[in-house]
Design a protein around this motif. Structure first.
Motif, PDB file in Angstrom:
ATOM      1  N   THR A 178       0.844  -1.201   0.000  1.00  0.00           N
ATOM      2  CA  THR A 178       0.000   0.000   0.000  1.00  0.00           C
ATOM      3  C   THR A 178       0.874   1.244   0.000  1.00  0.00           C
ATOM      4  N   LEU A 179       0.270   2.378  -0.327  1.00  0.00           N
ATOM      5  CA  LEU A 179       1.013   3.642  -0.288  1.00  0.00           C
ATOM      6  C   LEU A 179       1.503   3.942   1.128  1.00  0.00           C
ATOM      7  N   THR A 227       4.438   1.665   2.136  1.00  0.00           N
ATOM      8  CA  THR A 227       5.648   2.012   1.394  1.00  0.00           C
ATOM      9  C   THR A 227       6.237   3.328   1.892  1.00  0.00           C
ATOM     10  N   GLU A 228       5.391   4.303   2.173  1.00  0.00           N
ATOM     11  CA  GLU A 228       5.903   5.558   2.718  1.00  0.00           C
ATOM     12  C   GLU A 228       6.509   5.353   4.103  1.00  0.00           C
ATOM     13  N   ALA A 244       5.846   7.710  -7.312  1.00  0.00           N
ATOM     14  CA  ALA A 244       5.204   6.513  -6.769  1.00  0.00           C
ATOM     15  C   ALA A 244       4.295   5.946  -7.853  1.00  0.00           C
ATOM     16  N   ASN A 285       1.842   2.194  -8.885  1.00  0.00           N
ATOM     17  CA  ASN A 285       1.257   0.957  -8.394  1.00  0.00           C
ATOM     18  C   ASN A 285       0.909   0.058  -9.573  1.00  0.00           C
ATOM     19  N   VAL A 314       3.302  -1.273  -4.795  1.00  0.00           N
ATOM     20  CA  VAL A 314       3.633   0.156  -4.853  1.00  0.00           C
ATOM     21  C   VAL A 314       5.150   0.286  -4.874  1.00  0.00           C
ATOM     22  N   MET A 332       8.062   3.296  -4.684  1.00  0.00           N
ATOM     23  CA  MET A 332       8.185   4.708  -4.342  1.00  0.00           C
ATOM     24  C   MET A 332       9.648   5.107  -4.310  1.00  0.00           C
TER      25      MET A 332
END
Length: 69
Positions: A31-32, A35-36, A55, A57, A61, A63
């Motif tokens: 997921t975002l 990953t962040e 980023a 997907n 994902v 990034m």
């Protein structure tokens, strides 16, 4: 002689900072947010802040972020 040593020290420090200023890191996750979180952990380990530069997907994902001191 002391001025030359000081000048060399300043150049060395400036060179090392310049190399760090353009460093990028990448991470992948499901997921975002996940990953962040990986990007944030890497930046924290290096004592830096980050700015996400890309980023995308597909199945996961991916990034990329730029680190700054």
């Amino acid at each position: 002689m002391k001025n030359i040593k000081t000048f060399v020290a300043v150049i060395a420090l400036a060179s090392s900072f310049g190399a760090f200023a353009s460093q990028t890191i990448t991470a992948t996750g499901s997921t975002l947010d996940a990953t962040e979180a990986k990007i944030a952990a890497q930046a924290q380990d290096m004592g830096a802040s980050y700015k996400i530069t890309s980023a995308f997907n597909r199945n996961q994902v991916h990034m990329t972020a730029e680190l700054t001191k």
